[in-house]
Write a protein that holds these residues in place. Structure first.
Motif, PDB file in Angstrom:
ATOM      1  N   ALA A   9       0.693  -1.123  -0.044  1.00 52.23           N
ATOM      2  CA  ALA A   9      -0.007   0.121  -0.042  1.00 52.23           C
ATOM      3  C   ALA A   9       0.864   1.316   0.102  1.00 52.23           C
ATOM      4  N   ARG A  10       0.182   2.487  -0.170  1.00 55.56           N
ATOM      5  CA  ARG A  10       0.961   3.564  -0.085  1.00 55.56           C
ATOM      6  C   ARG A  10       2.177   3.637   1.079  1.00 55.56           C
ATOM      7  N   ASP A  11       1.464   3.353   2.500  1.00 56.58           N
ATOM      8  CA  ASP A  11       2.252   3.734   3.602  1.00 56.58           C
ATOM      9  C   ASP A  11       2.300   2.490   4.252  1.00 56.58           C
ATOM     10  N   TRP A  12       1.944   1.250   4.022  1.00 56.25           N
ATOM     11  CA  TRP A  12       2.299   0.044   4.610  1.00 56.25           C
ATOM     12  C   TRP A  12       2.592  -1.100   3.430  1.00 56.25           C
ATOM     13  N   VAL A  13       3.014  -2.089   4.200  1.00 49.10           N
ATOM     14  CA  VAL A  13       3.293  -3.508   3.711  1.00 49.10           C
ATOM     15  C   VAL A  13       2.367  -4.485   4.592  1.00 49.10           C
ATOM     16  N   VAL A  14       1.715  -5.078   3.847  1.00 50.12           N
ATOM     17  CA  VAL A  14       0.700  -6.124   4.566  1.00 50.12           C
ATOM     18  C   VAL A  14       1.325  -7.471   4.097  1.00 50.12           C
ATOM     19  N   VAL A  15       1.640  -8.366   5.098  1.00 47.32           N
ATOM     20  CA  VAL A  15       2.287  -9.723   4.939  1.00 47.32           C
ATOM     21  C   VAL A  15       1.141 -10.534   5.351  1.00 47.32           C
ATOM     22  N   VAL A  16       0.686 -11.765   4.949  1.00 47.14           N
ATOM     23  CA  VAL A  16      -0.022 -12.730   5.283  1.00 47.14           C
ATOM     24  C   VAL A  16       1.026 -14.021   5.531  1.00 47.14           C
ATOM     25  N   SER A  17       0.729 -14.482   6.700  1.00 46.87           N
ATOM     26  CA  SER A  17       1.852 -15.794   6.781  1.00 46.87           C
ATOM     27  C   SER A  17       1.161 -17.041   6.390  1.00 46.87           C
ATOM     28  N   GLU A  18       1.620 -18.010   6.251  1.00 47.80           N
ATOM     29  CA  GLU A  18       1.105 -19.375   5.901  1.00 47.80           C
ATOM     30  C   GLU A  18       0.343 -19.846   6.945  1.00 47.80           C
ATOM     31  N   ALA A  19       0.397 -19.362   8.221  1.00 49.22           N
ATOM     32  CA  ALA A  19      -0.509 -19.707   9.279  1.00 49.22           C
ATOM     33  C   ALA A  19      -1.777 -18.910   9.395  1.00 49.22           C
ATOM     34  N   GLY A  20      -1.929 -17.906   8.460  1.00 49.69           N
ATOM     35  CA  GLY A  20      -2.923 -17.019   8.034  1.00 49.69           C
ATOM     36  C   GLY A  20      -2.975 -15.819   9.183  1.00 49.69           C
ATOM     37  N   GLU A  21      -1.780 -15.291   9.825  1.00 49.41           N
ATOM     38  CA  GLU A  21      -1.620 -14.445  10.513  1.00 49.41           C
ATOM     39  C   GLU A  21      -1.279 -12.998   9.587  1.00 49.41           C
ATOM     40  N   ILE A  22      -1.802 -12.023   9.929  1.00 50.30           N
ATOM     41  CA  ILE A  22      -1.465 -10.831   9.093  1.00 50.30           C
ATOM     42  C   ILE A  22      -0.708  -9.739   9.821  1.00 50.30           C
ATOM     43  N   LEU A  23       0.498  -9.378   9.138  1.00 53.21           N
ATOM     44  CA  LEU A  23       1.542  -8.482   9.947  1.00 53.21           C
ATOM     45  C   LEU A  23       1.462  -7.048   9.019  1.00 53.21           C
ATOM     46  N   LEU A  24       1.331  -6.291   9.567  1.00 52.47           N
ATOM     47  CA  LEU A  24       1.167  -4.973   8.853  1.00 52.47           C
ATOM     48  C   LEU A  24       2.499  -4.223   9.347  1.00 52.47           C
TER      49      LEU A  24
END
Length: 100
Positions: free
Chosen positions: A70-85
């Motif tokens: 995104a413009r200000d963020w990077v969103v990462v989804v892990s294989e376990a389904g966890e969302i990291l911002l």
């Protein structure tokens, strides 16, 4: 008064129309070939691996499944389904969400 044409000769307007229709058909066929070739080239190319920006490091034991920039963020989804911002500028972890 209209001139009579010999039986084997076609009128000039009709010859031009035949030439125009033939040229347009050729252009359409060429267009279909170009579109098909482009699709084959693009779809047969190997997919690129997911890559994070250099300033972001994942926590220990987290395997990458998806990345969204995104413009200000990077969103990462892990294989376990966890969302990291992550903050895109600093690479710092802002939030960690574990969906139920």
């Amino acid at each position: 008064m209209m001139q009579k044409l010999p039986e084997n000769e076609t009128p000039t307007d009709l010859r031009f129309l035949k030439l125009l229709v033939t040229a347009l058909a050729g252009v359409m066929i060429l267009g279909v070939v170009v579109v098909a070739a482009t699709l084959v080239i693009r779809l047969s190319a190997p997919s690129t691996a997911l890559a994070l920006p250099d300033q972001i490091t994942l926590p220990e034991g987290v395997a990458l499944q998806a990345v969204t920039l995104a413009r200000d963020w990077v969103v990462v989804v892990s294989e376990a389904g966890e969302i990291l911002l992550y903050d895109r500028a600093t690479g710092g972890l802002i939030n960690r969400v574990r969906p139920d």
